[in-house]
Enzyme design. Structure first.
Site, short mmCIF file in Angstrom:
data_model
loop_
_atom_site.label_atom_id
_atom_site.label_comp_id
_atom_site.label_asym_id
_atom_site.label_seq_id
_atom_site.Cartn_x
_atom_site.Cartn_y
_atom_site.Cartn_z
N GLY A 47 0.82 -1.21 0.00
CA GLY A 47 0.00 0.00 0.00
C GLY A 47 0.85 1.26 0.00
N ARG A 101 -0.10 5.75 -1.74
CA ARG A 101 -0.61 7.05 -1.30
C ARG A 101 -0.55 7.10 0.23
NH1 ARG A 101 -5.58 4.43 -3.07
NH2 ARG A 101 -6.73 3.84 -1.19
N VAL A 139 -2.99 -7.83 -1.02
CA VAL A 139 -2.34 -8.53 0.10
C VAL A 139 -3.18 -9.66 0.67
CG1 VAL A 139 -0.80 -6.65 0.84
CG2 VAL A 139 -3.13 -6.80 1.77
N ASN A 194 1.71 -2.05 5.55
CA ASN A 194 0.95 -0.80 5.68
C ASN A 194 -0.44 -0.86 5.06
OD1 ASN A 194 0.68 2.36 5.64
ND2 ASN A 194 0.52 1.72 3.50
N SER A 203 -3.14 0.73 14.70
CA SER A 203 -3.91 1.97 14.83
C SER A 203 -4.29 2.21 16.28
CB SER A 203 -5.20 1.86 14.02
OG SER A 203 -6.09 2.91 14.36
N TYR A 213 -12.41 -3.04 12.06
CA TYR A 213 -11.10 -2.37 11.93
C TYR A 213 -10.31 -2.47 13.24
CZ TYR A 213 -7.81 1.42 10.80
OH TYR A 213 -6.68 2.16 10.56
N ALA A 232 -10.61 -4.63 15.65
CA ALA A 232 -10.21 -6.01 15.89
C ALA A 232 -9.01 -6.38 15.02
CB ALA A 232 -11.38 -6.95 15.61
N LYS A 272 -6.74 -4.39 13.86
CA LYS A 272 -5.54 -3.67 14.28
C LYS A 272 -5.03 -4.16 15.63
CE LYS A 272 -5.02 -1.02 10.69
NZ LYS A 272 -3.84 -1.21 9.83
N ILE A 300 -4.49 10.72 11.31
CA ILE A 300 -3.52 11.26 10.33
C ILE A 300 -4.27 11.75 9.10
CG2 ILE A 300 -1.43 10.73 8.98
CD1 ILE A 300 -1.09 10.42 12.08
P1 NDP Z 1 -4.93 5.17 2.31
O1 NDP Z 1 -6.31 4.71 2.05
O2 NDP Z 1 -4.55 6.57 2.00
O3 NDP Z 1 -3.89 4.18 1.58
C1 NDP Z 1 -4.02 2.79 1.71
C2 NDP Z 1 -3.02 2.12 0.81
O4 NDP Z 1 -3.20 0.71 0.92
C3 NDP Z 1 -3.19 2.47 -0.65
O5 NDP Z 1 -1.93 2.47 -1.28
C4 NDP Z 1 -4.05 1.32 -1.17
O6 NDP Z 1 -3.91 1.18 -2.57
C5 NDP Z 1 -3.43 0.17 -0.39
N1 NDP Z 1 -4.27 -1.01 -0.27
C6 NDP Z 1 -5.55 -1.09 0.19
N2 NDP Z 1 -5.99 -2.35 0.12
C7 NDP Z 1 -4.98 -3.09 -0.39
C8 NDP Z 1 -4.82 -4.47 -0.71
N3 NDP Z 1 -5.81 -5.35 -0.53
N4 NDP Z 1 -3.64 -4.89 -1.19
C9 NDP Z 1 -2.63 -4.01 -1.40
N5 NDP Z 1 -2.71 -2.71 -1.13
C10 NDP Z 1 -3.89 -2.25 -0.64
O7 NDP Z 1 -4.67 4.85 3.86
P2 NDP Z 1 -3.67 5.52 4.92
O8 NDP Z 1 -2.42 5.95 4.29
O9 NDP Z 1 -4.47 6.48 5.73
O10 NDP Z 1 -3.43 4.24 5.86
C11 NDP Z 1 -2.27 3.44 5.77
C12 NDP Z 1 -2.25 2.50 6.96
O11 NDP Z 1 -2.28 3.26 8.18
C13 NDP Z 1 -3.46 1.57 7.04
O12 NDP Z 1 -3.07 0.32 7.53
C14 NDP Z 1 -4.36 2.25 8.05
O13 NDP Z 1 -5.22 1.35 8.68
C15 NDP Z 1 -3.34 2.83 9.01
N6 NDP Z 1 -3.83 3.94 9.81
C16 NDP Z 1 -4.22 5.13 9.24
C17 NDP Z 1 -4.68 6.16 10.04
C18 NDP Z 1 -5.10 7.49 9.49
O14 NDP Z 1 -5.54 8.34 10.28
N7 NDP Z 1 -4.99 7.73 8.19
C19 NDP Z 1 -4.80 6.00 11.49
C20 NDP Z 1 -4.35 4.73 11.98
C21 NDP Z 1 -3.88 3.74 11.15
P3 NDP Z 1 -5.09 0.50 -3.47
O15 NDP Z 1 -6.40 1.00 -2.95
O16 NDP Z 1 -4.80 0.91 -4.87
O17 NDP Z 1 -4.91 -0.97 -3.27
#
Ligand code: NDP
Length: 246
Positions: A12, A15, A63, A89, A141, A154, A156, A158, A187
Site C-alpha cells: 500500500g 498514497r 495482500v 501498511n 492503529s 477495523y 479487531a 488492528k 492522520i
Molecule cells: P490510504 O487509504 O490513503 O492508503 C491505503 C493504501 O493501501 C493504498 O496504497 C491502497 O492502494 C493500499 N491497499 C488497500 N488495500 C490493499 C490491498 N488489498 N492490497 C494491497 N494494497 C492495498 O490509507 P492511509 O495511508 O491512511 O493508511 C495506511 C495504513 O495506516 C493503514 O493500515 C491504516 O489502517 C493505518 N492507519 C491510518 C490512520 C489514518 O488516520 N490515516 C490511522 C491509523 C492507522 P489500493 O487502494 O490501490 O490498493
C-alpha cells in the site's frame, strides 16, 4: 542510520502513509518495491522514487490473496536478491455500527488488514531468516487500543496486528529479525478526509496536541524502527497520536 544496499517492500505504498514511508526510505538510499491493487498507481510512485536515485519496482498486489503475495515476493527476490525491510501498511476501513455490519465488511477488513500482514510476513521472513537480518514494521492503529464506535472490524484487525507482531518478534529474534508496530492516531490522508467537519472537530478535542498528524510523523517512526541501529527493539508498539492515547 546507514541503510546502504538495503531492500524494502512497502504494501500500500501508493498514497498516504505508505507513500510517505516509501519516500523516506528512498531518501536513505533504500531500493524498494511498492505494491497496491492499482498497478498504475504503483508504477507511477515507483518511477517518481527512481528519480531519487534508487531502484524502485511498482507492482500490482492484493495482500489478501496468497498467490498474489507469493508472486510479488518472488519478483522482488529476482530483482533485488534480498529483502531487509517489510512494512505491512496496506489497510482499509469499512465502518458501520455492529448491529448493521455485514459479514462481508467484517471479512474484507480482516482479510486485508490482518491476513494480508500474515501472508506478506510469511514470505519476507523466508529471506530474513536465511540472511539472519530483517526489520518488520506493521502499521496498527490507535483504534486497536481504544476501540472506536463503528469500527468493530477495523479495531479487531488492528489489535490482532499487535499480537501478531509480538509473536513474530519472539519467533525470529534468534535470527536477528525484529518485528515492531507503529500505531498512528488521526492522520491526514484519503482514509480520514471522508469524515465530516463535525467529527473532525470532535476528534481534535481528544488530542492533547490539538491537531491531526501528518504522514511524515508516521514515516519518521517507521524509519527509526527499520534502521539497522534499532536492532535491540523488538515486539514494541510506537504510538504516534499527539497524546490521544497514552
Ligand atoms: P490510504 O487509504 O490513503 O492508503 C491505503 C493504501 O493501501 C493504498 O496504497 C491502497 O492502494 C493500499 N491497499 C488497500 N488495500 C490493499 C490491498 N488489498 N492490497 C494491497 N494494497 C492495498 O490509507 P492511509 O495511508 O491512511 O493508511 C495506511 C495504513 O495506516 C493503514 O493500515 C491504516 O489502517 C493505518 N492507519 C491510518 C490512520 C489514518 O488516520 N490515516 C490511522 C491509523 C492507522 P489500493 O487502494 O490501490 O490498493
Amino acid at each position: 542510520m546507514d541503510f546502504k544496499g538495503q531492500v524494502a517492500v512497502i504494501t500500500g505504498g501508493t498514497r498516504g502513509i505508505g507513500k510517505a514511508i516509501a519516500e523516506s526510505l528512498a531518501g536513505k538510499g533504500v531500493n524498494l518495491a511498492v505494491a497496491s491493487r492499482s498497478e498504475q498507481d504503483a508504477r507511477e510512485v515507483a518511477s517518481a522514487l527512481s528519480a531519487q536515485g534508487v531502484k524502485a519496482l511498482g507492482m500490482k498486489l492484493d495482500v489478501s490473496r496468497a498467490e498474489d503475495v507469493e508472486r510479488v515476493f518472488e519478483e522482488v527476490r529476482k530483482e533485488f536478491g534480498r529483502i531487509d525491510i517489510l512494512v505491512n501498511n496496506a489497510g482499509i476501513t469499512k465502518d458501520g455500527l455492529l448491529m448493521r455490519m455485514s459479514e462481508e465488511a467484517w471479512d474484507s477488513v480482516m482479510d486485508i488488514n490482518l491476513k494480508g500482514a500474515f501472508l506478506c510476513t510469511k514470505e519476507a521472513i523466508k529471506d530474513m531468516a536465511r540472511q539472519r537480518y530483517g526489520r518488520i514494521v506493521n502499521i496498527t492503529s490507535v483504534a486497536g487500543f481504544m476501540g472506536n464506535p463503528g469500527q468493530a472490524n477495523y479495531s479487531a484487525s488492528k489489535a490482532g496486528i499487535v499480537g501478531f507482531t509480538k509473536t513474530v518478534a519472539r519467533e525470529y529474534a534468534g535470527r536477528e529479525v525484529t518485528a515492531n508496530a507503529v500505531a498512528p492516531g488521526f492522520i491526514e490522508t484519503a482514509m480520514t478526509e471522508v469524515l465530516s467537519e463535525k467529527i473532525r472537530e470532535e476528534m481534535k478535542k481528544l488530542i492533547p496536541l490539538g491537531r491531526f498528524g501528518s504522514v511524515g510523523d508516521i514515516a519518521q517512526a517507521v524509519l527509526f524502527l527499520a534502521a539497522p541501529d534499532s536492532g535491540y527493539i523488538t515486539g514494541q508498539v510506537i504510538h504516534v497520536n499527539g497524546g490521544m492515547y497514552m
